[in-house]
Motif scaffolding. Sequence first.
Motif, mmCIF file in Angstrom:
data_model
loop_
_atom_site.group_PDB
_atom_site.id
_atom_site.type_symbol
_atom_site.label_atom_id
_atom_site.label_comp_id
_atom_site.label_asym_id
_atom_site.label_seq_id
_atom_site.Cartn_x
_atom_site.Cartn_y
_atom_site.Cartn_z
ATOM 1 N N SER A 127 0.814 -1.216 0.000
ATOM 2 C CA SER A 127 0.000 0.000 0.000
ATOM 3 C C SER A 127 0.849 1.268 0.000
ATOM 4 O O SER A 127 0.488 2.257 -0.657
ATOM 5 C CB SER A 127 -0.955 0.005 1.195
ATOM 6 O OG SER A 127 -0.242 -0.042 2.415
ATOM 7 N N ASP A 128 1.964 1.275 0.732
ATOM 8 C CA ASP A 128 2.810 2.472 0.773
ATOM 9 C C ASP A 128 3.346 2.803 -0.610
ATOM 10 O O ASP A 128 3.384 3.967 -1.014
ATOM 11 C CB ASP A 128 3.983 2.272 1.748
ATOM 12 C CG ASP A 128 3.532 2.229 3.199
ATOM 13 O OD1 ASP A 128 2.401 2.683 3.471
ATOM 14 O OD2 ASP A 128 4.303 1.748 4.040
ATOM 15 N N THR A 141 0.641 4.124 -2.897
ATOM 16 C CA THR A 141 0.368 5.537 -2.616
ATOM 17 C C THR A 141 1.385 6.433 -3.308
ATOM 18 O O THR A 141 1.036 7.456 -3.906
ATOM 19 C CB THR A 141 0.398 5.791 -1.100
ATOM 20 O OG1 THR A 141 -0.625 5.009 -0.477
ATOM 21 C CG2 THR A 141 0.168 7.262 -0.792
ATOM 22 N N ILE A 142 2.663 6.043 -3.245
ATOM 23 C CA ILE A 142 3.714 6.833 -3.887
ATOM 24 C C ILE A 142 3.504 6.874 -5.398
ATOM 25 O O ILE A 142 3.602 7.935 -6.024
ATOM 26 C CB ILE A 142 5.102 6.253 -3.561
ATOM 27 C CG1 ILE A 142 5.397 6.381 -2.058
ATOM 28 C CG2 ILE A 142 6.184 6.965 -4.370
ATOM 29 C CD1 ILE A 142 6.645 5.647 -1.619
ATOM 30 N N VAL A 143 3.203 5.719 -6.000
ATOM 31 C CA VAL A 143 2.994 5.663 -7.443
ATOM 32 C C VAL A 143 1.805 6.523 -7.845
ATOM 33 O O VAL A 143 1.856 7.253 -8.850
ATOM 34 C CB VAL A 143 2.807 4.203 -7.908
ATOM 35 C CG1 VAL A 143 2.323 4.148 -9.359
ATOM 36 C CG2 VAL A 143 4.116 3.438 -7.766
ATOM 37 N N THR A 144 0.750 6.472 -7.058
ATOM 38 C CA THR A 144 -0.446 7.277 -7.355
ATOM 39 C C THR A 144 -0.115 8.762 -7.357
ATOM 40 O O THR A 144 -0.609 9.524 -8.198
ATOM 41 C CB THR A 144 -1.556 6.973 -6.339
ATOM 42 O OG1 THR A 144 -1.915 5.590 -6.422
ATOM 43 C CG2 THR A 144 -2.783 7.824 -6.606
ATOM 44 N N ARG A 145 0.720 9.187 -6.413
ATOM 45 C CA ARG A 145 1.094 10.597 -6.332
ATOM 46 C C ARG A 145 2.090 10.992 -7.411
ATOM 47 O O ARG A 145 2.044 12.108 -7.942
ATOM 48 C CB ARG A 145 1.712 10.891 -4.960
ATOM 49 C CG ARG A 145 0.747 10.769 -3.793
ATOM 50 C CD ARG A 145 1.476 11.046 -2.490
ATOM 51 N NE ARG A 145 0.590 10.940 -1.341
ATOM 52 C CZ ARG A 145 0.973 11.113 -0.078
ATOM 53 N NH1 ARG A 145 2.240 11.389 0.186
ATOM 54 N NH2 ARG A 145 0.103 10.997 0.903
ATOM 55 N N LEU A 146 3.000 10.085 -7.733
ATOM 56 C CA LEU A 146 4.126 10.405 -8.596
ATOM 57 C C LEU A 146 3.808 10.254 -10.079
ATOM 58 O O LEU A 146 4.304 11.005 -10.927
ATOM 59 C CB LEU A 146 5.313 9.534 -8.224
ATOM 60 C CG LEU A 146 6.690 9.859 -8.797
ATOM 61 C CD1 LEU A 146 7.104 11.284 -8.445
ATOM 62 C CD2 LEU A 146 7.719 8.857 -8.291
#
Length: 201
Positions: free
Chosen positions: A183-184, A187-192
Amino acid sequence: MRFFASLLILILSLAALPLAAQEAARPKDAKGRGQAPQERSRAITLDDLFDRLGKAQSEREAEGIASLIERRFSRSGSDTADLLLSRAGEAYGKKDFPLAVELIDRVLALQPNWAEAWYKRATVFYQLDDPVSAMADLQRALKIEPRHFNAWTGLGHILMASDDKARALEAYRRVLQINPQMSDVKTIVTRLAPEVDGQEL
């Protein structure tokens, strides 16, 4: 950027714990059910575990499988090398990073093709504020074991900290190809992804 640095320190610190501490933190295998846990463990190959990891339906299920994979990664086949890496973990826990590096150097002299040892030394180099050496060791680990999702995650964080967002995103996506339930990293991929994918080539 502080978020990524904090996350990297957390992940690398947990991964560098002594093996005994990692084992204690994991749930014990269920006993019974027709076959002894050690026998079941031997019957399941690392390839089987990675196949199950890729098909896990929940983060909790994936974490259990990932723990089994990490346990396999932590065994070199040499009692001496395993003991030295355990002592390196103890030194790391005491923040004696130079000793940890020295011990892992000995491990790698004995077992140069042990991906986990390269990964663990990378975590120490990162704590010594040497991201170049850390990245080199992570790349060595990944050359030996391309499915080492923790090494891909660490590489992504180091690349992110150096503002190489495109290569960081590529590393994070490799993590999710192996372990889609992290999940972490999701989240990073979704933001980046919108920022990187929207850039003109």
